[in-house]
Each structure stands twice: as structure tokens, then as C-alpha cells.
Scaffold this active site. Structure first.
Site, PDB file in Angstrom:
ATOM      1  CG  HIS A   1      -2.093   1.025   1.443  1.00  0.00           C
ATOM      2  ND1 HIS A   1      -2.550   1.787   0.693  1.00  0.00           N
ATOM      3  CD2 HIS A   1      -3.105   1.696   2.411  1.00  0.00           C
ATOM      4  CE1 HIS A   1      -4.202   2.340   0.548  1.00  0.00           C
ATOM      5  NE2 HIS A   1      -3.333   2.187   2.513  1.00  0.00           N
TER       6      HIS A   1
ATOM      7  CG  HIS B   1      -4.377   0.101  -8.045  1.00  0.00           C
ATOM      8  ND1 HIS B   1      -5.794  -0.314  -7.911  1.00  0.00           N
ATOM      9  CD2 HIS B   1      -4.160   1.362  -7.520  1.00  0.00           C
ATOM     10  CE1 HIS B   1      -5.915   1.304  -7.061  1.00  0.00           C
ATOM     11  NE2 HIS B   1      -4.955   1.876  -6.318  1.00  0.00           N
TER      12      HIS B   1
ATOM     13  CG  ASP C   1       2.297   4.304  -4.162  1.00  0.00           C
ATOM     14  OD1 ASP C   1       2.434   5.378  -3.440  1.00  0.00           O
ATOM     15  OD2 ASP C   1       2.179   2.989  -3.588  1.00  0.00           O
TER      16      ASP C   1
HETATM   17  C1  LIG Z   1      -1.698   3.998  -2.461  1.00  0.00           C
HETATM   18  C2  LIG Z   1      -1.525   2.553  -2.867  1.00  0.00           C
HETATM   19  O1  LIG Z   1      -1.961   1.494  -2.353  1.00  0.00           O
HETATM   20  S1  LIG Z   1      -1.078   1.748  -4.741  1.00  0.00           S
HETATM   21  C3  LIG Z   1      -0.528   0.201  -4.707  1.00  0.00           C
HETATM   22  C4  LIG Z   1       1.205   0.636  -4.289  1.00  0.00           C
HETATM   23  N1  LIG Z   1       2.091  -1.112  -4.232  1.00  0.00           N
HETATM   24  C5  LIG Z   1       2.715  -1.504  -5.181  1.00  0.00           C
HETATM   25  O2  LIG Z   1       2.828  -0.483  -5.709  1.00  0.00           O
HETATM   26  C6  LIG Z   1       3.254  -2.752  -4.319  1.00  0.00           C
HETATM   27  C7  LIG Z   1       3.195  -3.062  -6.062  1.00  0.00           C
HETATM   28  N2  LIG Z   1       1.855  -3.944  -6.492  1.00  0.00           N
HETATM   29  C8  LIG Z   1       1.912  -4.737  -6.029  1.00  0.00           C
HETATM   30  O3  LIG Z   1       2.157  -5.849  -5.313  1.00  0.00           O
HETATM   31  C9  LIG Z   1      -0.114  -5.449  -6.505  1.00  0.00           C
HETATM   32  O4  LIG Z   1       0.045  -4.802  -7.473  1.00  0.00           O
HETATM   33  C10 LIG Z   1      -1.232  -4.648  -5.671  1.00  0.00           C
HETATM   34  C11 LIG Z   1      -0.690  -5.196  -4.260  1.00  0.00           C
HETATM   35  C12 LIG Z   1      -1.358  -3.064  -5.857  1.00  0.00           C
HETATM   36  C13 LIG Z   1      -2.678  -5.365  -6.394  1.00  0.00           C
HETATM   37  O5  LIG Z   1      -2.535  -6.681  -6.003  1.00  0.00           O
HETATM   38  P1  LIG Z   1      -4.226  -7.444  -6.436  1.00  0.00           P
HETATM   39  O6  LIG Z   1      -5.052  -6.770  -6.827  1.00  0.00           O
HETATM   40  O7  LIG Z   1      -4.000  -8.431  -5.125  1.00  0.00           O
HETATM   41  O8  LIG Z   1      -3.221  -8.691  -7.180  1.00  0.00           O
HETATM   42  P2  LIG Z   1      -2.282  -9.205  -7.544  1.00  0.00           P
HETATM   43  O9  LIG Z   1      -1.200  -9.362  -6.327  1.00  0.00           O
HETATM   44  O10 LIG Z   1      -3.714 -10.506  -7.093  1.00  0.00           O
HETATM   45  O11 LIG Z   1      -1.513  -9.377  -8.706  1.00  0.00           O
HETATM   46  C14 LIG Z   1      -1.929  -9.800  -9.947  1.00  0.00           C
HETATM   47  C15 LIG Z   1      -0.766 -10.214 -10.686  1.00  0.00           C
HETATM   48  O12 LIG Z   1       0.051  -9.201 -11.416  1.00  0.00           O
HETATM   49  C16 LIG Z   1       0.863  -9.586 -10.631  1.00  0.00           C
HETATM   50  N3  LIG Z   1       1.508  -8.528 -10.376  1.00  0.00           N
HETATM   51  C17 LIG Z   1       1.091  -7.369 -10.214  1.00  0.00           C
HETATM   52  N4  LIG Z   1       1.765  -6.161  -9.178  1.00  0.00           N
HETATM   53  C18 LIG Z   1       3.034  -6.389 -10.121  1.00  0.00           C
HETATM   54  C19 LIG Z   1       3.997  -5.870  -9.352  1.00  0.00           C
HETATM   55  N5  LIG Z   1       3.863  -4.962  -9.124  1.00  0.00           N
HETATM   56  N6  LIG Z   1       5.744  -6.269 -10.012  1.00  0.00           N
HETATM   57  C20 LIG Z   1       5.283  -7.440 -10.746  1.00  0.00           C
HETATM   58  N7  LIG Z   1       4.299  -8.052 -10.526  1.00  0.00           N
HETATM   59  C21 LIG Z   1       3.225  -7.977 -10.721  1.00  0.00           C
HETATM   60  C22 LIG Z   1       1.327 -10.445  -9.688  1.00  0.00           C
HETATM   61  O13 LIG Z   1       2.755 -10.897  -9.457  1.00  0.00           O
HETATM   62  C23 LIG Z   1       0.379 -11.201 -10.131  1.00  0.00           C
HETATM   63  O14 LIG Z   1       0.619 -12.348 -10.940  1.00  0.00           O
HETATM   64  P3  LIG Z   1       0.168 -13.497 -11.368  1.00  0.00           P
HETATM   65  O15 LIG Z   1      -1.266 -13.957 -11.123  1.00  0.00           O
HETATM   66  O16 LIG Z   1       1.123 -14.229 -11.782  1.00  0.00           O
HETATM   67  O17 LIG Z   1       0.470 -14.473  -9.747  1.00  0.00           O
HETATM   68  O1  LIG Z   2      -6.843   2.439  -3.621  1.00  0.00           O
HETATM   69  C1  LIG Z   2      -6.340   1.373  -3.280  1.00  0.00           C
HETATM   70  O2  LIG Z   2      -6.047   0.426  -3.124  1.00  0.00           O
HETATM   71  C2  LIG Z   2      -4.749   2.141  -3.297  1.00  0.00           C
HETATM   72  C3  LIG Z   2      -4.752   3.495  -4.082  1.00  0.00           C
HETATM   73  O3  LIG Z   2      -3.955   3.540  -5.240  1.00  0.00           O
HETATM   74  C4  LIG Z   2      -4.855   4.621  -2.497  1.00  0.00           C
HETATM   75  O4  LIG Z   2      -4.718   4.209  -1.565  1.00  0.00           O
HETATM   76  O5  LIG Z   2      -4.665   5.626  -2.925  1.00  0.00           O
END
Ligand SMILES: CC(=O)SCCNC(=O)CCNC(=O)[C@H](O)C(C)(C)COP(=O)(O)OP(=O)(O)OC[C@H]1O[C@@H](n2cnc3c(N)ncnc32)[C@H](O)[C@@H]1OP(=O)(O)O
Ligand SMILES: O=C([O-])CC(=O)C(=O)O
Length: 380
Positions: A226, A266, A317
Site C-alpha cells: 500500500h 493496482h 506511488d
Molecule cells: C497507494 C497504493 O496502495 S497503490 C499500490 C502500491 N503498491 C505497490 O506498488 C506494490 C506493488 N504492487 C502490488 O503488489 C500489486 O499490484 C497490488 C498489491 C497493488 C495489487 O494487488 P492485487 O490486486 O492483489 O493483485 P495480485 O497481487 O493478485 O497480482 C496479480 C498478478 O499481477 C502480478 N503483479 C501485480 N503487481 C505486480 C508488480 N508490482 N510487480 C510484478 N508483478 C506484479 C502478480 O504477481 C500477479 O501475477 P500472477 O497472477 O502471475 O501471480
Molecule cells: O485504492 C487502493 O487500493 C490503493 C490506492 O491507490 C490508494 O490508496 O490511493
């Protein structure tokens, strides 16, 4: 009762909200019907807070009264500053320090009263204004104290954005820095039922108070999936730079090792996050003004590769990282800065929750052992 398992609550509708609306396929974000692009360009963070908390944009006089009232609440009690100083001496991580200090604010809040109704809207708006006003003071004081510098007292004559940069650096920011930072605060203020907001709502739904809800939310925001991702993005870019490798090669190696690339992917957006679009322009402009677009170019190369290779687009981010970096902000306070903005959204959602409260309590499918025979401890 449905037995369909929705891991991570993906797509599950749990509330109605009049705050922010996200179209994940179109890459569109609106706060109370206003597009994020219009708000980032035209409204200050204080104006957006007013919109989120009161439902409408303020008139000029309403905004002046709201902003100056909030500015008078910036100072924090000496005891809280003492805690911040202890945490800085103990080398606490910034988000943990902020979580602890924000929790302590309730001890000095004139409206904190265990016998009072935790859902009272007027009281919560007053508490919310104090929490939002004081959070930057805590972040700036912590950052200075751990460097052996005295905290800089807040000023009431500066905007929320300018006052933070003034307290952080000991000098007033120029107009460009104030504006870029204010826009970043506007862009991070609310985002539907993201994990930290939901955490605040769960806490509020038990009829715990606003300080408890905000403290829960800060803990939730800190994680690397997050809000914690903004710090990880900049650490990654610094590593790429130090490695001397081509950024695309570096990312390719990381993906081959099964790593996630911070700042990509996302839960809701299937396309580029609209906030990342605005922040990437900020990042580029800051680089051009400084005569060095290295960070921007590195980010664009990674963005193009991630799209091609993984079909993943940048989230908020990814470009906030290089924007803050080029403003000279220490990397490990990027997530506390996210909290300084998102506190406005947390409070707005908690107000909605209290207004139509029902305890939030989902369930798990039990998959543990059944029908075990209990054996007393001395016979096991
Ligand atoms: C403000 C915020 O909170 S915005 C989000 C900030 N977080 C990040 O940037 C961390 C990196 N991103 C992630 O880990 C994810 O994209 C999340 C947690 C934001 C969203 O996750 P979810 O909706 O649960 O998607 P999930 O984790 O199931 O990923 C789906 C697929 O995409 C892949 N994937 C998703 N994000 C990434 C990434 N950043 N890098 C590489 N692979 C990724 C996963 O490995 C998964 O692949 P698979 O199906 O082959 O296993
Ligand atoms: O909405 C989400 O899951 C994460 C995000 O982009 C935020 O909190 O700004």
C-alpha cells in the site's frame, strides 16, 4: 449466506460512499463529482478537505475561515514532541513514529472524552481538523530531531503545504515547490475503500473513537503493498542507478527473481493511475527545471517495459517518488507524507461510517481440524 470465497475482498461491495469514485478501466478518479485533474490544478489541499468533509466546495470566505482555523491547530503539545524526540533517538522507522505520536495526540485533544458519543459529527470535525493540522508538525519534527536539528515551530500565515516544507527545511518554499507539494497532497487525499481507509472504517464500526481509527489506518498504510510502496520505488531507482545497469535489464532481473516492482499494479486500475499521469508531469518538469531528467527518464523506461512485459501500469506511488526526491525530501518520509494527505480521506470515510454505522464483521470458511478429542495437558 453465500459461501463464495472472495480473497482480499476483491470487488466486494461493503458500503455506500459519496466521497470518491474510481473508474479502473478508464483511469478516472473524482472526489464528490469533481475530476482529480481539475482539483489538482485548481484547488488547494485545504479546499479539498473542506469538500470531502462538508460535501461542497467552500466559498472564498468559508475557505479562509476553515484554513485559518486549521492553521491555529498546528502546534503539538510538548509531551508529544518529547515522545517524537525519544522515537527519533531510538531510530524508530518514520511510519511507526508517526503512528505512536498520532495515537498520543488523543491524550491532549480537548474533545477526547471517554464518556462522549464517539459518533458526534461536530466533535469529530473539530478533532479531524486538529489531527490533520498536527500530523505535518509531527513528521517534520521527527525528521529534524533524528538529524540532531531542533524542530521548527509551525507558522499560521502559510498554507498547509508551504508550512510543512517550511517546518521540514527551516525555510519557506518557493511558489513552484509549494504548488507541486500542494498538488501531491490533493492527489493523495482520498481513494475509495483502499486498505487503510477500510481499516479506519472497521475500527470506527466498533464505535471506537476517531483517534483510534486514524491510528489503525496509519499502521495499515505503512505496508509495502500500500502506501509503503512510494519509499520502495525510490530505493529501487537508487539501486538501479548505483548498479550501473540498464533500468530495463535491472527490472527484468528482478522479475526473473520473482520480485514485485514497487509502484506498479493496482487492485482497481487496469490502466495508468490518473494520479500517476499528473505526478509524472511534475516529475518531468522538476527534472527539466534542475537540468537533469535522469530520474524521469529512468522511470519512463521502466514504465514502458512493465507495460510491454507484464501489462502493468504505474500507480500513484511510482511518480510521487521521483517528484519528492527532486524536491529534496528524505526518502523514508514519503509514506508519512502520504498519511499527511490521506488523513483527510480517512476522517471523511469515518464520518460516513458513523453516520450509518453497522459493525463490520465478515467471516472465514473454517478449514481447521474437526472433532478432536481433548487431552489434559499432563496427559499429552
Ligand atoms: C497507494 C497504493 O496502495 S497503490 C499500490 C502500491 N503498491 C505497490 O506498488 C506494490 C506493488 N504492487 C502490488 O503488489 C500489486 O499490484 C497490488 C498489491 C497493488 C495489487 O494487488 P492485487 O490486486 O492483489 O493483485 P495480485 O497481487 O493478485 O497480482 C496479480 C498478478 O499481477 C502480478 N503483479 C501485480 N503487481 C505486480 C508488480 N508490482 N510487480 C510484478 N508483478 C506484479 C502478480 O504477481 C500477479 O501475477 P500472477 O497472477 O502471475 O501471480
Ligand atoms: O485504492 C487502493 O487500493 C490503493 C490506492 O491507490 C490508494 O490508496 O490511493
Amino acid at each position: 449466506m453465500s459461501d463464495e470465497l472472495k480473497k482480499g475482498l476483491e470487488g466486494v461491495l461493503v458500503a455506500e460512499s459519496g466521497l470518491s469514485d474510481i473508474d479502473g478501466d478508464e483511469g478516472r478518479l473524482v472526489y464528490r463529482g469533481y475530476t482529480i485533474e481539475d482539483l489538482a490544478r485548481g484547488a488547494s489541499y485545504e479546499e479539498v478537505l473542506y469538500l470531502l468533509w462538508n460535501g461542497e466546495l467552500p466559498s472564498e470566505s468559508e475557505l479562509d475561515a476553515f484554513a485559518s482555523d486549521m492553521a491555529t491547530e498546528r502546534a503539538v503539545d510538548d509531551d508529544v514532541l518529547g515522545t517524537v524526540s525519544d522515537l527519533a533517538d531510538a531510530d524508530e522507522v518514520p511510519m511507526a513514529a508517526v503512528r505512536t505520536a498520532v495515537s498520543e495526540l488523543s491524550a491532549f485533544d480537548p474533545d477526547a472524552d471517554e464518556d462522549a458519543d464517539p459518533t458526534d459529527e461536530a466533535t469529530n470535525l473539530a478533532k479531524g481538523k486538529r489531527l490533520t493540522a498536527k500530523l505535518p508538525t509531527i513528521v517534520a519534527a521527527f525528521t529534524r530531531l533524528r538529524n540532531g536539528e531542533e524542530p521548527v515551530e509551525p507558522r499560521e500565515d502559510l498554507s498547509h503545504a508551504a508550512n510543512f516544507l517550511y517546518m521540514l527545511n527551516g525555510e519557506e518554499p518557493d511558489d513552484v515547490m509549494e504548488d507541486v507539494f500542494d498538488q501531491a497532497l490533493v492527489l493523495h487525499a482520498d481513494h475509495g475503500l483502499n486498505a487503510s481507509t477500510f481499516s479506519a472504517m472497521v475500527t470506527a464500526s466498533t464505535l471506537a473513537d476517531l483517534h483510534s481509527a486514524v491510528t489503525s489506518a496509519i499502521g495499515t498504510l505503512s505496508g509495502s503493498l500500500h502506501g509503503g510502496a512510494n519509499q520502495n520505488v525510490m530505493e529501487m531507482l537508487n539501486e538501479v542507478d548505483a548498479s550501473g545497469k540498464d533500468p530495463v535489464q535491472w527490472v527484468d532481473d528482478a522479475l526473473d527473481n520473482g520480485e514485485r516492482v514497487a509502484g506498479f499494479g493496482h487492485r482497481v486500475y487496469n490502466v495508468k493511475d490518473p494520479r500517476a499521469k499528473i505526478l509524472s508531469e511534475q516529475s518531468e518538469e522538476l527534472g527539466e527545471a534542475a537540468g537533469d531528467t535522469k530520474w524521469y527518464e529512468m522511470s519512463v523506461a521502466i514504465e514502458e517495459y512493465m507495460k510491454e512485459e507484464k501489462g502493468l501500469a504505474p500507480n500513484v506511488d511510482f511518480y510521487s517518488a521521483t517528484t519528492y526526491y527532486q524536491m529534496g525530501i528524505p526518502v523514508d518520509i514519503y509514506t508519512p507524507i502520504f498519511a499527511m494527505s490521506r488523513v483527510g480521506g480517512w476522517i471523511a470515510h469515518v464520518l460516513e461510517q458513523y453516520d450509518d454505522n453497522r459493525l463490520i464483521r465478515p467471516r472465514a470458511r473454517y478449514v481447521g481440524p474437526k472433532d478432536q478429542e481433548f487431552v489434559p495437558v499432563d496427559e499429552r
